[in-house]
Write an enzyme that holds these catalytic residues in place. Structure first.
Site, PDB file in Angstrom:
ATOM      1  CE  LYS A  88      -4.267   1.174   2.465  1.00  0.00           C
ATOM      2  NZ  LYS A  88      -4.897   1.016   3.778  1.00  0.00           N
TER       3      LYS A  88
HETATM    4  C1  E4P Z   1      -7.960   2.389   3.820  1.00  0.00           C
HETATM    5  O1  E4P Z   1      -7.543   1.336   3.376  1.00  0.00           O
HETATM    6  C2  E4P Z   1      -7.878   2.819   5.207  1.00  0.00           C
HETATM    7  O2  E4P Z   1      -7.328   1.785   5.986  1.00  0.00           O
HETATM    8  C3  E4P Z   1      -9.191   3.130   5.866  1.00  0.00           C
HETATM    9  O3  E4P Z   1     -10.292   2.677   5.144  1.00  0.00           O
HETATM   10  C4  E4P Z   1      -9.288   4.491   6.428  1.00  0.00           C
HETATM   11  O4  E4P Z   1     -10.524   4.645   7.068  1.00  0.00           O
HETATM   12  P1  E4P Z   1     -10.847   5.742   8.175  1.00  0.00           P
HETATM   13  O5  E4P Z   1     -11.195   7.000   7.475  1.00  0.00           O
HETATM   14  O6  E4P Z   1     -12.006   5.170   8.931  1.00  0.00           O
HETATM   15  O7  E4P Z   1      -9.604   5.873   9.013  1.00  0.00           O
END
Ligand code: E4P
Length: 218
Positions: A88
């Protein structure tokens, strides 16, 4: 649409996996920190533990650097942990450069922190396997996250782009339904939002009546 769980918590990953509907996992540095994991060795062991639970499903492991060289170095190590690891990478110029490098070297990537169609287009051009638009955070700031999913889905369809749209930052069950309608390929959700899909008051009322009536012929 595929269902991923958005957590680094092993118990929640197991619970979602036991439902039989789990296709993968996404994590991020905040989610890892929440589990109290410290040090590279412990972090890597945790990713391996996640991969073992969802054997066969993609697991996004996020780099914690912002310069090309360090992103590539860490990404190579993460990808070597397990065949299902997807690296990622943040949506920044060095991230795009790194995604292109990973693509050329057979390592799959998930471009994270996507908040616009242009970002999703560039990540796809660099060869990202997934892009992660953050729906909830867009909604939180007064814009419409679902509209972004629709826009990216339209562009990818018109242009014949194969990158998968991984809707992230999901806050509730309705988000999941709307993401499916808008053309997301994957939705990564907290466990509560997945379980929210099972809920309806008429189901509870109907089941209570059936269980009551079942006693009459037991
Ligand atoms: C994306 O892969 C992130 O891990 C995640 O969805 C972020 O979400 P949040 O806005 O609830 O922190």
């Amino acid at each position: 649409m595929k269902y991923f769980i958005d957590t680094a918590n092993l118990n929640q990953i197991k619970e979602a996996h036991d439902l039989g509907i789990l296709d993968g996992v996404t994590t991020n540095p905040s989610l890892m920190a929440k589990e109290g994991i410290k040090g590279e060795e412990a972090v890597n062991a945790h990713y391996q533990a996640i991969c073992e639970i969802v054997d066969g499903g993609d697991v996004s492991a996020e780099v914690v650097y912002t310069d090309f060289k360090s992103i590539v170095e860490q990404g190579k190590k993460l990808a070597a942990l397990h065949k299902n690891i997807v690296v990622k990478v943040p949506m920044i110029p060095d991230g795009i450069k790194a995604i292109k490098w990973f693509t050329d070297n057979g390592i799959r990537t998930n471009c994270t922190l996507i908040f616009s169609a242009g970002q999703a287009m560039l990540a796809a051009k660099a060869g990202a396997a997934y892009v992660s638009p953050f729906i909830g955070r867009i909604d939180d700031s007064g814009w419409d996250g679902i509209e972004l999913i629709q826009q990216i889905a339209n562009i990818y369809a018109i242009q014949g782009i194969k990158t998968e749209i991984l809707a992230a930052s999901i806050r509730n069950a309705l988000h999941i339904i709307k993401c499916a309608e808008a053309g997301a390929n994957v939705c990564t959700c907290p466990l509560d939002s997945i379980l929210g899909l099972t809920k309806h008051p008429l189901t509870d009322i109907g089941l209570a009546k059936f269980m009551e009536d079942a006693k009459k012929f037991a």
